[in-house]
Scaffold this active site. Structure first.
Site, PDB file in Angstrom:
ATOM      1  N   HIS A   1     -23.516  32.129  11.629  1.00 47.85           N
ATOM      2  CA  HIS A   1     -24.688  32.275  12.491  1.00 47.85           C
ATOM      3  C   HIS A   1     -25.545  33.395  11.950  1.00 47.85           C
ATOM      4  O   HIS A   1     -25.008  34.390  11.454  1.00 47.85           O
ATOM      5  CB  HIS A   1     -24.261  32.590  13.934  1.00 47.85           C
ATOM      6  CG  HIS A   1     -25.342  32.358  14.921  1.00 47.85           C
ATOM      7  ND1 HIS A   1     -26.307  33.299  15.182  1.00 47.85           N
ATOM      8  CD2 HIS A   1     -25.629  31.285  15.689  1.00 47.85           C
ATOM      9  CE1 HIS A   1     -27.140  32.809  16.082  1.00 47.85           C
ATOM     10  NE2 HIS A   1     -26.757  31.591  16.407  1.00 47.85           N
TER      11      HIS A   1
ATOM     12  N   ASP B   1     -21.713  25.244  18.334  1.00 50.21           N
ATOM     13  CA  ASP B   1     -21.671  23.817  18.038  1.00 50.21           C
ATOM     14  C   ASP B   1     -20.315  23.335  17.566  1.00 50.21           C
ATOM     15  O   ASP B   1     -20.085  22.136  17.444  1.00 50.21           O
ATOM     16  CB  ASP B   1     -22.718  23.484  16.969  1.00 50.21           C
ATOM     17  CG  ASP B   1     -24.109  23.587  17.535  1.00 50.21           C
ATOM     18  OD1 ASP B   1     -24.275  23.232  18.707  1.00 50.21           O
ATOM     19  OD2 ASP B   1     -25.016  24.030  16.811  1.00 50.21           O
TER      20      ASP B   1
HETATM   21  N1  ACO Z   1     -19.868  27.516   5.265  1.00 48.30           N
HETATM   22  C1  ACO Z   1     -19.670  28.151   4.104  1.00 48.30           C
HETATM   23  N2  ACO Z   1     -20.374  29.235   3.712  1.00 48.30           N
HETATM   24  C2  ACO Z   1     -21.322  29.686   4.561  1.00 48.30           C
HETATM   25  C3  ACO Z   1     -21.577  29.073   5.804  1.00 48.30           C
HETATM   26  C4  ACO Z   1     -20.803  27.950   6.144  1.00 48.30           C
HETATM   27  N3  ACO Z   1     -21.010  27.309   7.308  1.00 48.30           N
HETATM   28  N4  ACO Z   1     -22.580  29.747   6.438  1.00 48.30           N
HETATM   29  C5  ACO Z   1     -22.929  30.741   5.618  1.00 48.30           C
HETATM   30  N5  ACO Z   1     -22.166  30.717   4.495  1.00 48.30           N
HETATM   31  C6  ACO Z   1     -22.213  31.698   3.381  1.00 48.30           C
HETATM   32  C7  ACO Z   1     -23.437  31.487   2.520  1.00 48.30           C
HETATM   33  O1  ACO Z   1     -23.172  30.585   1.456  1.00 48.30           O
HETATM   34  C8  ACO Z   1     -23.697  32.883   2.038  1.00 48.30           C
HETATM   35  O2  ACO Z   1     -22.763  33.161   1.009  1.00 48.30           O
HETATM   36  P1  ACO Z   1     -23.152  34.131  -0.252  1.00 48.30           P
HETATM   37  O3  ACO Z   1     -23.370  35.474   0.369  1.00 48.30           O
HETATM   38  O4  ACO Z   1     -21.999  34.039  -1.156  1.00 48.30           O
HETATM   39  O5  ACO Z   1     -24.412  33.541  -0.804  1.00 48.30           O
HETATM   40  C9  ACO Z   1     -23.341  33.757   3.233  1.00 48.30           C
HETATM   41  O6  ACO Z   1     -22.364  32.995   3.966  1.00 48.30           O
HETATM   42  C10 ACO Z   1     -24.515  34.080   4.145  1.00 48.30           C
HETATM   43  O7  ACO Z   1     -25.135  32.847   4.507  1.00 48.30           O
HETATM   44  P2  ACO Z   1     -26.690  32.653   4.794  1.00 48.30           P
HETATM   45  O8  ACO Z   1     -27.047  31.217   4.610  1.00 48.30           O
HETATM   46  O9  ACO Z   1     -27.455  33.666   4.036  1.00 48.30           O
HETATM   47  O10 ACO Z   1     -26.756  33.010   6.322  1.00 48.30           O
HETATM   48  P3  ACO Z   1     -27.909  32.628   7.289  1.00 48.30           P
HETATM   49  O11 ACO Z   1     -27.901  33.633   8.343  1.00 48.30           O
HETATM   50  O12 ACO Z   1     -29.189  32.426   6.553  1.00 48.30           O
HETATM   51  O13 ACO Z   1     -27.481  31.185   7.845  1.00 48.30           O
HETATM   52  C11 ACO Z   1     -26.645  29.464   9.193  1.00 48.30           C
HETATM   53  C12 ACO Z   1     -26.965  30.955   9.098  1.00 48.30           C
HETATM   54  C13 ACO Z   1     -27.861  28.613   8.825  1.00 48.30           C
HETATM   55  C14 ACO Z   1     -26.271  29.121  10.643  1.00 48.30           C
HETATM   56  C15 ACO Z   1     -25.457  29.142   8.254  1.00 48.30           C
HETATM   57  O14 ACO Z   1     -24.320  29.914   8.597  1.00 48.30           O
HETATM   58  C16 ACO Z   1     -25.093  27.664   8.226  1.00 48.30           C
HETATM   59  O15 ACO Z   1     -25.728  26.892   7.504  1.00 48.30           O
HETATM   60  N6  ACO Z   1     -24.057  27.246   9.029  1.00 48.30           N
HETATM   61  C17 ACO Z   1     -23.701  25.856   9.137  1.00 48.30           C
HETATM   62  C18 ACO Z   1     -24.673  25.124  10.058  1.00 48.30           C
HETATM   63  C19 ACO Z   1     -24.479  25.493  11.509  1.00 48.30           C
HETATM   64  O16 ACO Z   1     -23.362  25.497  12.031  1.00 48.30           O
HETATM   65  N7  ACO Z   1     -25.601  25.742  12.203  1.00 48.30           N
HETATM   66  C20 ACO Z   1     -25.618  26.044  13.638  1.00 48.30           C
HETATM   67  C21 ACO Z   1     -26.076  27.420  13.892  1.00 48.30           C
HETATM   68  S1  ACO Z   1     -25.917  27.800  15.591  1.00 48.30           S
HETATM   69  C22 ACO Z   1     -27.242  27.088  16.335  1.00 48.30           C
HETATM   70  O17 ACO Z   1     -28.285  26.891  15.801  1.00 48.30           O
HETATM   71  C23 ACO Z   1     -27.049  26.726  17.694  1.00 48.30           C
END
Ligand code: ACO
Length: 457
Positions: free
Chosen positions: A318, A375
């Site tokens: 998140h 979720d």
């Molecule tokens: N699985 C694996 N790796 C992940 C995940 C994941 N679900 N989420 C983040 N990471 C990793 C990224 O690859 C990144 O790694 P790095 O530092 O080696 O590059 C690090 O964690 C940080 O991730 P970001 O994408 O920079 O974090 P951001 O805050 O931009 O993204 C997000 C948040 C979009 C929710 C992301 O965690 C994601 O895509 N999760 C899966 C989709 C999801 O469940 N969305 C629902 C969110 S809750 C809602 O909207 C109600």
């Protein structure tokens, strides 16, 4: 001095000094304190003073507004609406109680609650003319596509609630939106099945009505299961608001041009639809089905960790929570209750819990503070209740409508909104001399690529 600057002077505690190493100039910027951490650096005059913009494409360090509705401490896993903990609200409140709280800032008195419930209940029917909009959609249209269209169309129906400078009209628009969203969502589902639309019933609660409009048919009696109605209500509460997330920010940005409120909410629905936001609950279920069995979890976890692979564990991570999402904890408990009530032994729940266990012990997820989000479990409950996967995000949209409209109302109540107009770091060509067609260079024939496209840009 502008009004907003005067307001910020009152709450300014200290300044933050910014130094430009190129010119040696220093700039004192006011720091504004809210009622909770973190404070913000007021950079509204930065460009005027320095000729520089701030660069923050994903808004990771930017507060786009001030708000008194919802507070999140992502490090500690805290979520509060108007000061009340989400766990308390989910346990002791009902959805319309929370709606009132978000809209008005206080929990309703018993009399106010009766009046509010009455207002919402008596706005649930759709204008008959609106039904024709459904027929224009393909039968296999995604419910979110239908909701974007139908909610946008509401803007053409209610001229008595479109004077956005009138607080009373803003409130009426809010009631209409909260009340009509379950009907709009339920009809999107019925339409996709070729089933008759079920009118709302004034003797049912908000959540009971939603379940009835989705699952009943005119040919049969339908008794709402109270355990499922309670679980539905909790799902709605848990999704009601989440401060300046992508869809709420979309609603605020759309509203900042003084646009029609129904059109602003349609924009929010569009933003929520994406798998990185509200579409994640659908994606979680697809992911669990794809994984299939516990022995395949390591393979998928490995993919999620591979920097060369775009694959992510859906329902994990998140932008704000760097701790267990408090909503996911409540959702997990609710999930067990619903499956027990229905006597469903869904292997996906076992799989989800095992995936959570493995991921939370893995250094990759621990270091990045990636925890299950709201979720992760909501899809399993909704599936158990009988909702098709493509309705999951629609349920989220129904629940979040109150958050969107509460933020829109908050913004509008502060006076004419300042239009949201971000700037950019320009990286395109500098000025070039225009070349007339007769002097432009000939390119090699593209053969058939005009027909098949070219995978390279
Ligand atoms: N699985 C694996 N790796 C992940 C995940 C994941 N679900 N989420 C983040 N990471 C990793 C990224 O690859 C990144 O790694 P790095 O530092 O080696 O590059 C690090 O964690 C940080 O991730 P970001 O994408 O920079 O974090 P951001 O805050 O931009 O993204 C997000 C948040 C979009 C929710 C992301 O965690 C994601 O895509 N999760 C899966 C989709 C999801 O469940 N969305 C629902 C969110 S809750 C809602 O909207 C109600």
């Amino acid at each position: 001095m502008s009004k907003s600057e005067a307001k910020s002077e009152e709450i300014q505690q200290h300044t933050f000094t910014l130094r430009d190493n190129a010119t040696g100039e220093s700039y004192d910027l006011p720091v504004l304190d809210g009622t909770e951490e973190p404070s913000v650096i007021d950079v509204r005059n930065l460009y005027q003073k320095t000729g520089l913009f701030l660069y923050d494409p994903g808004f990771t360090s930017t507060a786009s507004c001030s708000s008194a509705i919802t507070y999140i401490d992502g490090e500690k896993g805290i979520l509060r609406h108007r000061g009340y903990a989400i766990e308390d609200l989910a346990e002791n409140s009902d959805y319309l109680d929370v709606c009132y709280l978000l809209l008005h800032g206080e929990l309703p008195s018993p009399e106010e609650k009766v009046e509010f419930d009455h207002h919402i209940t008596h706005h649930t029917m759709l204008h008959e003319q609106l039904m024709y909009f459904y027929r224009g959609f393909r039968r296999d249209a995604h419910p979110m596509a239908i909701m974007v269209g139908v909610v946008g169309a509401l803007s053409s129906f209610y001229h008595d609630s479109t004077d956005i400078t009138d607080p009373q009209q803003r409130m009426v628009a809010s009631h209409r939106l909260i009340a009509k969203m379950p009907t709009i969502g339920a009809y999107a589902y019925k339409y996709s099945k070729g089933l008759p639309f079920i009118y709302p019933s004034n003797d049912l609660s908000f959540s009971e009505n939603l379940l009835k409009m989705v699952f009943s048919v005119p040919a049969d009696n339908y008794d709402v299961n109270p355990v499922l109605a309670k679980a539905m209500d909790r799902i709605l509460i848990l999704h009601a608001d989440h401060e300046q997330n992508a869809s709420t920010s979309t609603v605020r940005l759309a509203g900042s041009s003084a646009a029609n409120p129904f059109a602003c909410i349609a924009a929010g629905i569009g933003s929520l639809w994406g798998p990185a936001h509200g579409g994640a609950n659908e994606a979680v279920l697809r992911m669990l089905s794809e994984i299939g069995s516990k022995d395949r979890i390591p393979e998928f976890v490995k993919r999620a960790k591979d920097p060369k692979d775009d694959y992510r564990l859906m329902g994990f991570g998140h932008r704000v929570y760097k701790n267990y999402d408090p909503r996911a904890k409540v959702m997990r408990k609710s999930c067990h209750e619903v499956l027990n009530e229905l006597g469903i032994d869904d292997p996906r729940l076992e799989l989800a819990m095992e995936l959570e266990r493995i991921a939370l012990e893995d250094d990759y997820f621990v270091e990045r503070k990636l925890y299950p989000n709201v979720d992760f479990y909501s899809g399993i409950i909704l599936k158990a209740m009988g909702f098709p996967t493509n309705m999951f995000t629609a349920i989220f949209a129904i629940a979040r409508t109150v958050g969107w409209i509460a933020h829109w109302k908050e913004m509008m109540s502060e006076g004419p909104p300042q239009i949201g107009r971000p700037r950019q770091l320009y990286v395109g060509d500098q000025e070039r001399k225009f070349a007339t067609i007769d002097v432009r260079e000939h390119k090699q024939s593209r053969g058939w690529s005009w027909l098949w496209g070219n995978s390279k840009e």
